[in-house]
Design a protein around this motif. Sequence first.
Motif, PDB file in Angstrom:
ATOM      1  N   ASN A   1      53.406  37.737  58.353  1.00 30.90           N
ATOM      2  CA  ASN A   1      52.360  36.840  57.828  1.00 30.90           C
ATOM      3  C   ASN A   1      52.884  35.703  56.945  1.00 30.90           C
TER       4      ASN A   1
ATOM      5  N   GLN B   1      47.744  34.924  54.851  1.00 31.60           N
ATOM      6  CA  GLN B   1      47.135  34.568  56.132  1.00 31.60           C
ATOM      7  C   GLN B   1      47.941  35.169  57.288  1.00 31.60           C
TER       8      GLN B   1
ATOM      9  N   LEU C   1      44.818  38.154  65.224  1.00 28.69           N
ATOM     10  CA  LEU C   1      44.476  37.860  63.828  1.00 28.69           C
ATOM     11  C   LEU C   1      43.634  38.966  63.203  1.00 28.69           C
ATOM     12  N   LYS C   2      42.987  39.783  64.028  1.00 28.13           N
ATOM     13  CA  LYS C   2      42.076  40.804  63.512  1.00 28.13           C
ATOM     14  C   LYS C   2      42.798  41.807  62.605  1.00 28.13           C
TER      15      LYS C   2
ATOM     16  N   SER D   1      44.073  41.214  59.975  1.00 30.35           N
ATOM     17  CA  SER D   1      43.689  40.843  58.620  1.00 30.35           C
ATOM     18  C   SER D   1      42.359  41.533  58.229  1.00 30.35           C
ATOM     19  N   TYR D   2      41.473  41.687  59.212  1.00 27.99           N
ATOM     20  CA  TYR D   2      40.202  42.401  59.021  1.00 27.99           C
ATOM     21  C   TYR D   2      40.467  43.877  58.676  1.00 27.99           C
TER      22      TYR D   2
ATOM     23  N   ALA E   1      41.591  34.453  59.077  1.00 26.79           N
ATOM     24  CA  ALA E   1      42.475  35.602  58.810  1.00 26.79           C
ATOM     25  C   ALA E   1      43.125  35.484  57.430  1.00 26.79           C
TER      26      ALA E   1
ATOM     27  N   GLU F   1      47.938  46.434  56.671  1.00 28.31           N
ATOM     28  CA  GLU F   1      47.385  45.891  57.924  1.00 28.31           C
ATOM     29  C   GLU F   1      47.599  46.824  59.115  1.00 28.31           C
TER      30      GLU F   1
END
Length: 418
Positions: free
Chosen positions: A44, A60, A76-77, A79-80, A108, A252
């Motif tokens: 990241n 990010q 990118l998910k 980051s969720y 993200a 993550e």
Amino acid sequence: TQVFAALSAETLPARLGGNTILKEKIGGDSARWQVTEVGDGNLNLVFIVTGDKGAAIVKQALPYVRLVGESWPLPLKRSYFEYHALVRQSARDPGMVPEIFFFDAVQAIIVMEYLTPHVILRRALIDGRALPKIGRDLGLFCARTLFRGSDLSMVTREKKADMALFADNVELCDITENLVFSDPYFEAKLNRHTSPQLDPLVAELRADRDLKVEAQRLKHLFSAKAETLCHGDLHTGSVMVTDEETRVIDPEFAFYGPISFDVGMLLANFWMSYFAQSGHESGSAGRDDMRAYLLDTIETIWETFRAEFAHLWRSERAGILYPASLFEDRGDLLGAEQALNIVLDEIYREMLGFAGIEMHRRILGLAHNADFETIADPDRRATCERKALKLGRHLAVNRHRIHSLKDVRATAERLEKE
Ligand code: SR1
Ligand code: MG
């Protein structure tokens, strides 16, 4: 609709300058913000943003693996999942993760507390710094997050809904399944052990049938034993420290997996630090005290984990597993204690296995450890790595015959003298 765009130190103030939370934390005049990109991980971007009022971290995700480049796309998910894992960890062990200020799923971006004067634990250990509180803090963190995220604590509807939420973190689980459990044991394309001096031992390990069977048994546990919400990447690079404070970052890779997984990964990184110490000794400054500290810390983490897990078992067991009605309601306290001992013994055996495999992949696979990589002299580095590989094999293959961490300590000390 917004489209994802990677931040840069130059674009960040204009892009995030209108965000009210950031303005409140950092200072309203974004033209005066100072931005530095400090990300040194594999995946990241990480920025420190400082303004008139204070500072914050802006993390990010990129749509690919930073370590490798755009040829390896990564959603990118992640980051969720990191955001949701941080929220749960904060509730389960308050004060042990950074405070989250803001999350933007499309970009993200997670904006969080800037930890200062904290440093990455791995770096501190390489520098020979003994942190007094980490053993207890990390043992408590593992017990609290792993117990409270499991069927021992959660009601079944809540746990299954949460498993469904994290079930989509497929690509990051896939990284671990391949990079940790399979690649190190054959000539996979991404492998890159940096010490050719290790070639004979590497060939031996790749021909070791017992080891490969254990690695696959542990991979099976990783992928099928959905016991609890794991951090998923709990190594010493995912911990920030001062002498007084310990914080865990970067979940993550969070997924529902075995309780033993996080503990095993974490202890492996302390054993690797132990074997790396001789590579960082200079002149007459020996590292005997540091080595003893690291082995003590491993025992403290494990003993604290056990004690806290047992405490939570006795005081918070509210989930569907081993319900109090089965034992305590009938006055059978010994039954609950018997079950607790069996559960803890299973965690212990699995934890040793995961630790062994993690030690191998950090030397033989794609993603290496600064502990070894910063040892400039290739012969010294190979000597340190060889010892870690041997301990890793011992832990993975003999885990059912290793009765306590005192036995592992004796083996590590013997290998260190080789
Ligand atoms: C391609 S990602 C390699 C490693 O970096 C992360 O920190 C995880 O440990 C992963 O296995
Ligand atoms: Mg990470």
